[in-house]
Design a protein around this motif. Structure first.
Motif, PDB file in Angstrom:
ATOM      1  N   GLU A  46       0.847  -1.201   0.000  1.00 60.38           N
ATOM      2  CA  GLU A  46       0.000   0.000   0.000  1.00 60.38           C
ATOM      3  C   GLU A  46       0.874   1.238   0.000  1.00 60.38           C
ATOM      4  O   GLU A  46       1.830   1.345   0.751  1.00 60.38           O
ATOM      5  CB  GLU A  46      -0.960   0.013   1.199  1.00 60.38           C
TER       6      GLU A  46
ATOM      7  N   VAL B  37       0.662   5.414   0.297  1.00 61.67           N
ATOM      8  CA  VAL B  37      -0.147   6.569   0.682  1.00 61.67           C
ATOM      9  C   VAL B  37       0.589   7.825   0.248  1.00 61.67           C
ATOM     10  O   VAL B  37       1.706   8.098   0.717  1.00 61.67           O
ATOM     11  CB  VAL B  37      -0.387   6.613   2.208  1.00 61.67           C
ATOM     12  N   GLY B  38      -0.015   8.532  -0.667  1.00 59.41           N
ATOM     13  CA  GLY B  38       0.595   9.776  -1.144  1.00 59.41           C
ATOM     14  C   GLY B  38      -0.411  10.894  -1.082  1.00 59.41           C
ATOM     15  O   GLY B  38      -1.513  10.729  -0.564  1.00 59.41           O
TER      16      GLY B  38
ATOM     17  N   LYS C 186       4.155   9.379   1.006  1.00 60.78           N
ATOM     18  CA  LYS C 186       4.276   9.903   2.375  1.00 60.78           C
ATOM     19  C   LYS C 186       4.574   8.753   3.313  1.00 60.78           C
ATOM     20  O   LYS C 186       5.309   8.892   4.294  1.00 60.78           O
ATOM     21  CB  LYS C 186       2.969  10.557   2.813  1.00 60.78           C
TER      22      LYS C 186
ATOM     23  N   PRO D 150      -4.621  -0.295  16.276  1.00 63.94           N
ATOM     24  CA  PRO D 150      -3.460   0.246  15.557  1.00 63.94           C
ATOM     25  C   PRO D 150      -2.384   0.735  16.533  1.00 63.94           C
ATOM     26  O   PRO D 150      -1.198   0.686  16.221  1.00 63.94           O
ATOM     27  CB  PRO D 150      -4.035   1.419  14.769  1.00 63.94           C
TER      28      PRO D 150
ATOM     29  N   SER E 123       4.893  15.942   4.759  1.00 61.51           N
ATOM     30  CA  SER E 123       4.034  15.361   5.784  1.00 61.51           C
ATOM     31  C   SER E 123       4.677  15.538   7.159  1.00 61.51           C
ATOM     32  O   SER E 123       5.665  16.251   7.299  1.00 61.51           O
ATOM     33  CB  SER E 123       3.793  13.881   5.482  1.00 61.51           C
ATOM     34  N   THR E 124       4.091  14.850   8.147  1.00 66.02           N
ATOM     35  CA  THR E 124       4.621  14.949   9.504  1.00 66.02           C
ATOM     36  C   THR E 124       5.008  13.559  10.011  1.00 66.02           C
ATOM     37  O   THR E 124       4.500  12.545   9.525  1.00 66.02           O
ATOM     38  CB  THR E 124       3.560  15.519  10.470  1.00 66.02           C
TER      39      THR E 124
ATOM     40  N   ALA F 293       4.229  12.349  12.892  1.00 64.59           N
ATOM     41  CA  ALA F 293       3.057  11.758  13.541  1.00 64.59           C
ATOM     42  C   ALA F 293       2.144  11.108  12.513  1.00 64.59           C
ATOM     43  O   ALA F 293       1.623  10.011  12.722  1.00 64.59           O
ATOM     44  CB  ALA F 293       2.292  12.835  14.307  1.00 64.59           C
ATOM     45  N   TYR F 294       1.952  11.801  11.397  1.00 63.78           N
ATOM     46  CA  TYR F 294       1.096  11.248  10.356  1.00 63.78           C
ATOM     47  C   TYR F 294       1.666   9.934   9.840  1.00 63.78           C
ATOM     48  O   TYR F 294       0.966   8.924   9.727  1.00 63.78           O
ATOM     49  CB  TYR F 294       0.959  12.253   9.204  1.00 63.78           C
TER      50      TYR F 294
ATOM     51  N   THR G  52       1.364   7.100  12.484  1.00 60.86           N
ATOM     52  CA  THR G  52      -0.018   6.696  12.739  1.00 60.86           C
ATOM     53  C   THR G  52      -0.610   5.967  11.543  1.00 60.86           C
ATOM     54  O   THR G  52      -1.249   4.926  11.685  1.00 60.86           O
ATOM     55  CB  THR G  52      -0.877   7.943  13.054  1.00 60.86           C
ATOM     56  N   VAL G  53      -0.390   6.538  10.366  1.00 62.80           N
ATOM     57  CA  VAL G  53      -0.996   5.951   9.174  1.00 62.80           C
ATOM     58  C   VAL G  53      -0.386   4.587   8.884  1.00 62.80           C
ATOM     59  O   VAL G  53      -1.096   3.639   8.536  1.00 62.80           O
ATOM     60  CB  VAL G  53      -0.861   6.910   7.974  1.00 62.80           C
TER      61      VAL G  53
ATOM     62  N   ARG H 276      -2.005   2.168  11.206  1.00 64.17           N
ATOM     63  CA  ARG H 276      -3.415   1.920  10.863  1.00 64.17           C
ATOM     64  C   ARG H 276      -3.544   1.049   9.613  1.00 64.17           C
ATOM     65  O   ARG H 276      -4.359   0.133   9.573  1.00 64.17           O
ATOM     66  CB  ARG H 276      -4.148   3.243  10.633  1.00 64.17           C
ATOM     67  N   VAL H 277      -2.748   1.377   8.599  1.00 62.66           N
ATOM     68  CA  VAL H 277      -2.809   0.580   7.372  1.00 62.66           C
ATOM     69  C   VAL H 277      -2.462  -0.870   7.688  1.00 62.66           C
ATOM     70  O   VAL H 277      -3.149  -1.798   7.270  1.00 62.66           O
ATOM     71  CB  VAL H 277      -1.849   1.164   6.305  1.00 62.66           C
TER      72      VAL H 277
ATOM     73  N   PHE I  23      -2.681  -2.396  10.568  1.00 59.03           N
ATOM     74  CA  PHE I  23      -3.707  -2.997  11.423  1.00 59.03           C
ATOM     75  C   PHE I  23      -4.866  -3.541  10.590  1.00 59.03           C
ATOM     76  O   PHE I  23      -5.252  -4.706  10.726  1.00 59.03           O
ATOM     77  CB  PHE I  23      -4.212  -1.972  12.436  1.00 59.03           C
ATOM     78  N   TYR I  24      -5.424  -2.692   9.725  1.00 59.62           N
ATOM     79  CA  TYR I  24      -6.599  -3.136   8.968  1.00 59.62           C
ATOM     80  C   TYR I  24      -6.251  -4.202   7.943  1.00 59.62           C
ATOM     81  O   TYR I  24      -7.016  -5.122   7.708  1.00 59.62           O
ATOM     82  CB  TYR I  24      -7.301  -1.941   8.323  1.00 59.62           C
TER      83      TYR I  24
END
Lengths: 156, 735, 272
Positions: free
Chosen positions: C178, C180-181, C190, C232, C251-252, C254-255, C258-259, C262-263, C265-266
């Motif tokens: 996956e 994420v951009g 990102k 997550p 980006s940051t 933290a982002y 976290t992301v 989460r990605v 986890f799901y």
């Protein structure tokens, strides 16, 4: 800056020009080979305004060093068939015209390889050409229309 | 082909074939390249400019402020901005020196061989920051413009209100990203300093050159090249670039081309004003607006440029298309040491419309009323005044327009289905939101009277006519629609109409191509000029076979056949610039936009999944072009709402590449469903009104209203980047 | 600026040993970005585009896929056999820039450029790829996991060329990728992650969350032990020792952290 003799086939014609060694394909097309239809939008391979076909393959000409074009076939927006231009003009594919040459080249590539459209979808396919005027609907409409005309031509 | 039929874009085939010659495409043998040496700090005193002695400077043309023949001032609304810094710099990237040389390679080396020593001074980078005396750089308080709009008396009303709702709404800057960067070519031709380039307003450029060189208008000629996108970004900035190119051409004696590359263009040119708007609203128990107090703050950047008029349009639109008896709107544009912010499609209105349309949803949520119902109760109706006291006399029933848009978007059904979906999906959330809004067409207040625009139409011996205006086509389709207007009024085929290239040596000043004024205001003048031409032929509009008359008349020896028209303020428009009361615009376009979004709570990315843009813009002159304008504007609005984040460092844009400043791509977007409700207006040609800016206003509030519902969190700031949304939703235990 | 355009690998390797050490160029999609802003006085380019032959070839055998150094993303996308055998390669390839980049960019160049945001590297590393380096002194194979030593730092010696990438064919129980951009396509990552579970175990490879593309070994061993995650946040706590994200203009930290959790986890809840 050092120079070298660059020979290539541009829109079907063999041509040679003396160009800067550090030039990009985009630069020599515009300023040495007298083919300014190809535009620079960003200079970093992001916007696709400078798309050309290099040996039949869609590339961003701002990321191709001119020396790598030696002896190769280049097609630019200037060699676009008139009936395709008419189709695209009727659908609102171009507004300001600055991204247009790249859009047209992407469309021409897709018309040669319609199987790509089936595998990725038209919007994903066009995402390498950034446009600030149309919101892309006019471009997608043009692409759809062009694919249809092509399919019809293939039938007859 | 008459107006209303879809005449294909006249300049379209040349653009599609790569034949349209933009300024950098013009073959200019012997042209030199120009470049700019800039400040590296936001504010400071220039101590020294160091030229590397090892470098051969002999054949380089160098221009500094001492080479300016007249006043070192960029003439706009004020004259506070120098064209080349003299002693002091007020923003990062401020131009200090200009260089020119035939070789672009040597020019790049020369730029690296110059060092400017600047002693930094304290800079102000936030317009809301407290002022200390050492930060004051404009008048006594750094306020570039203050505006007060008053209607009734809001103060006492708050005491008897059932509800008082407050909110603060913040919008970020935005870069135009016209795909053709700024560019100018200046050269001596026929004894005149001639400037060609990418511009929206040839006469602005002419005025700026005249002022700076201290010469008469005849000393210059300004010609518009095809423009690869403007969006306001080529309204005022080209005047500065034209002056730079002209100074280098004058000193070097050679033609000089100045073409910005993308990084320079993004870093140094104007952008949309960042804004912060505060609302305090009194309502009765049924949700009727009783009083509105609105504070608008714009970051103007380092010089006045167009900030006063951007603020003006912003303030006039700040109370939305609603009826409220008691309103006080206070607006300020303040100086910061950022590169000046400037014109951008919508011109202040998108900022304040974002605020009011978010605020309406905030009100609805807080007082527990349906946002549709809240708007229905407050949308202005015939006979009621808008914020400046302008009485609503338009044929459009605004609540009905809103209902039609909501129906098209299946608003009710989707509101329900989204609620179900959101209960069942682990991490996707859907929401639907909308905005109702309006946009004034033409210059604000007395602006059109001041401009006194003029257009000519010339009959030729071959029976054709040439339309002569200063209106520029930057992709919006001016050439095509004005051709249609002429053809329809004269009753001749569109093939017999030519539109002259805007060239100040042969077209009259019909005003700038901005403010959604071209189709409506200039178009109407064109009808009048056509009528004048017909009158000279002893004919009138609607008469058959005009071409023969034109041929005959224009062939008479020693005769010329030119129809003329000049703007005259209609008596019915009343505006007082001191009190800001009256008819702020001759008329408005009206719209409701509906956005459907899906939020991925894992990544906090927002996808717009459907978008309905319904508007009443008078009569649509060309459906393909008008649809393209609206769809493009909507997508620019989507970009501003979700993707486009101007990251500032020392007050200037840091992410100045298209890789790092992200505009939407085809793959990010649904088809935009553009729908027109046509109600011909007597203000424009054939009933048309302005449409250029309108689509920029609605997307951001509609989208953020949708997001706020999808994630049941109040978001009052744009752009809603994933990073912002993550912060806003964090700690809410999503999953 | 100098340009060498050899026709044989032999000549290319000889030139790599010269001073100044040349920079190899194939598709140019990294090197040519903002080209006119780059100083070129001391630059020597070694153009690989004429080498062809072995370097251009893509060979799929019963137990290995070998990508010659000139293999482009497009070559993989356009090969049904390779796409079937290594689906993540095709999936990642389709997300590198847009079509115009995919036709030019090479897998070897993506490795060689060493960007922490490289989109081709996570899937290669998750598939346990090996980098084949060659110089006039000989040929050696290096695990891609282990190739990077720091931000844009690698174990490649100045005279070595990446000539091929080898990927073992294994039976896989899980594989996904996956990215994420900032937008759907044509975007710099990102945060991105490739996950493979094969006979040798779990490999979780993330990009844009550390100075270089890296494996998340703590998470891998948790997965290896069969750990199930309830949130997550649990994954994030483990990842803290695997990644070192930063704040930048895209980006940051933290982002990214976290992301990524989460990605994972799901996806793990879905597929593991």
């Amino acid at each position: 800056m050092d120079k070298f003799d660059l020979s290539l086939t541009l829109n079907g014609k063999s041509e040679t020009r003396r160009v800067a060694l550090d030039a990009r394909l985009l630069d020599v097309l515009r300023y040495d080979f007298g083919s300014p239809g190809t535009k620079e939008g960003c200079g970093e391979g992001e916007c696709g305004a400078c798309c050309v076909l290099l040996d039949g393959v869609l590339v961003n000409s701002c990321l191709v060093p001119a020396f790598q074009a030696a002896g190769r076939r280049i097609e630019t927006v200037e060699s676009t068939p008139p009936d395709l231009l008419q189709t695209l003009n009727a659908t609102g594919t171009s507004q300001c015209g600055a991204c247009t040459p790249g859009v047209v080249m992407s469309i021409r590539w897709l018309l040669q390889h319609p199987e790509i459209a089936e595998s990725v979808g038209l919007r994903a396919f066009m995402s390498g050409n950034l446009c600030r005027c149309t919101g892309y609907d006019g471009i997608i409409a043009g692409l759809e229309q062009a694919l249809q005309s092509n399919a019809k031509k293939a039938e007859t | 082909m008459p107006a209303g039929a879809d005449l294909p874009r006249i300049d379209g085939l040349d653009k599609l074939a790569g034949r349209a010659a933009y300024v950098d495409d013009l073959p200019t043998p012997g042209a030199w390249h120009g470049a700019t040496v800039r400040s590296s700090v936001p504010r400071g005193k220039i101590r020294d400019i160091h030229f590397d002695p090892a470098f051969d400077w002999n054949d380089i043309t160098i221009v500094d402020h001492r080479d300016i023949p007249g006043p070192n001032q960029l003439k706009l609304i004020d004259v506070d901005q120098p064209v080349l810094a003299a002693g002091e710099v007020r923003h990062k990237h401020e131009p200090i020196l200009l260089l020119a040389h035939p070789s672009v390679h040597k020019l790049r080396d020369a730029l690296r061989a110059i060092r400017v020593d600047v002693e930094p001074l304290p800079a102000i980078l936030d317009p809301a920051a407290p002022l200390t005396p050492d930060l004051i750089q404009y008048k006594s308080d750094n306020v570039l413009k203050h505006i007060d709009i008053r209607q009734g008396d809001p103060g006492p009303v708050f005491a008897r209100a059932a509800h008082i709702i407050e909110g603060e709404y913040v919008t970020g800057s935005q870069e135009h990203v016209y795909l053709e960067t700024q560019g100018m070519l200046a050269q001596w031709q026929d004894g005149r300093l001639t400037v060609r380039g990418s511009m929206q307003c040839p006469y602005y450029v002419l005025d700026a050159l005249t002022h700076l060189f201290g010469r008469s208008r005849d000393a210059f000629r300004v010609i518009q090249s095809p423009v690869g996108g403007g969006f306001g970004g080529k309204e005022e900035y080209p005047s500065l670039l034209a002056i730079h190119a002209a100074l280098l051409a004058e000193k070097s004696g050679a033609p000089v081309k100045m073409i910005y590359d993308r990084q320079e263009d993004m870093a140094v040119t104007t952008k949309r004003h960042p804004s912060r708007t505060r609302h305090r609203t009194a309502l009765d128990k049924d949700g009727r607006l009783l009083a509105m107090e609105i504070d608008v703050l714009l970051d103007g950047g380092a010089y006045v440029t167009l900030s006063p008029v951007v603020l003006s349009r912003g303030c006039i639109h700040a109370a939305g298309p609603y009826f409220c008896e008691n309103i006080h709107i206070r607006g300020e544009a303040r100086l910061t040491n950022s590169p000046p912010y400037g014109a951008f499609r919508g011109f202040g209105a998108p900022q304040t419309i974002f605020a009011i349309e978010r605020h309406m949803d905030v009100i609805a949520a807080r007082i527990g009323i349906d946002p549709v119902e809240l708007r229905r109760r407050n949308l202005v109706r015939t006979g009621q005044p808008l914020a400046t006291g302008q009485i609503y006399k338009e044929p459009t029933d605004l609540p009905a327009l809103m209902d039609r848009a909501l129906d098209l978007a299946q608003y009710k059904a989707r509101t329900q289905s989204h609620a179900e979906f959101n209960k069942s999906h682990p991490f996707l959330r859907r929401g639907i939101g909308f905005a109702t809004f309006h946009h004034g067409a033409g210059f604000t207040g007395g602006g059109e009277t001041y401009l006194a625009s003029e257009v000519w139409i010339e009959g030729k011996p071959d029976g054709t006519v040439e339309l002569q205006t200063a209106q520029t086509d930057m992709g919006q389709g001016t050439t095509t629609i004005l051709t249609q207007v002429v053809a329809e009024r004269l009753g001749i085929p569109t093939e017999q109409v030519r539109v002259a290239t805007p060239d100040t040596s042969r077209v009259p000043n019909s005003g700038p191509t901005v403010a959604s004024r071209t189709a409506m205001v200039v178009g109407k003048l064109i009808e009048q000029a056509c009528d004048d031409l017909l009158h000279q032929l002893g004919r009138k509009s609607g008469d058959p076979e005009i071409s023969d008359d034109i041929r005959r008349h224009a062939s008479l020896p020693g005769k010329s056949l030119v129809g003329r028209a000049k703007y005259q303020k209609p008596a019915s428009i009343q505006w007082d610039d001191k009190t800001y009361r009256g008819d702020a615009y001759a008329t408005y376009s009206w719209a409701t936009y509906v956005a459907d979004v899906e939020v991925d709570l894992r990544t906090c990315r927002v996808r717009v999944t459907d978008f309905v843009a319904l508007q009443e813009v008078g009569r649509v002159l060309n459906t393909t072009l008008a649809t393209g304008q609206i769809a493009g504007g909507v997508v620019q609005g989507i970009g501003w709402a979700l993707y486009e984040n101007v990251v500032l460092e020392d007050g200037a844009m840091k992410n100045c590449q298209m890789t790092n400043y992200v505009i939407p791509s085809a793959g990010d977007l649904p088809p935009i469903r553009v729908v027109f409700e046509e109600r011909p207006s007597h203000w424009g040609p054939g009933g048309a009104k302005g449409i250029g800016e309108l689509p920029m206003d609605g997307p951001a509030p509609a989208i953020v209203n949708a997001i706020s519902r999808a994630v049941t969190t109040t978001i009052n700031e744009i752009p809603v980047t994933p990073e912002l949304l993550l912060k806003a939703t964090e700690g809410r235990g999503h999953g | 600026m100098q340009v060498h355009r050899p026709y044989t690998l032999h000549d290319a390797l000889a030139l790599m040993a010269a001073t100044p050490t040349p920079t190899p160029i194939a598709g140019g999609t990294d090197l040519l970005v903002s080209w006119h802003h780059k100083p070129k006085e001391k630059l020597a380019l070694l153009d690989l585009s004429q080498l062809g032959g072995e370097l251009a070839a893509m060979r799929l055998t019963a137990d290995t896929l070998e990508l010659g150094a000139l293999t482009t993303y497009w070559d993989v996308i356009a090969s049904p056999e390779v796409s079937r055998a290594f689906p993540l390669l095709a999936e990642a390839a389709r997300q590198v820039g847009a079509m115009q980049i995919q036709t030019r960019g090479t897998w070897a160049g993506n490795i060689g450029n060493g960007s922490p945001a490289a989109d081709g590297v996570p899937v290669l590393m998750a598939y346990d790829a090996t980098v084949v380096l060659q110089s006039t002194r000989g040929r050696r194979e290096v695990q891609l996991d282990g190739y990077y030593t720091g931000y844009k730092k690698t174990v490649r010696l100045p005279d070595e060329l990446i000539v091929a990438i080898q990927i073992p064919r294994r039976t896989r129980k899980a594989e996904w990728f996956e990215k994420v951009g900032a937008r759907a396509a044509q975007t710099i990552t990102k945060v991105g992650v490739a996950v493979v579970n094969d006979e040798k175990g779990w490999r979780v490879v993330a990009n844009s969350v550390a100075p270089y593309v890296c494996r998340c070994r703590n998470l891998e061993s948790a997965l290896q032990k069969g750990q199930k995650f309830k949130s997550p946040e649990e994954i994030r706590d483990i990842l803290k020792n695997d990644i070192a994200p930063i704040n930048d203009m895209r980006s940051t930290a933290a982002y990214r952290e976290t992301v990524l959790s989460r990605v994972l986890f799901y996806r793990l809840a879905d597929k593991a």
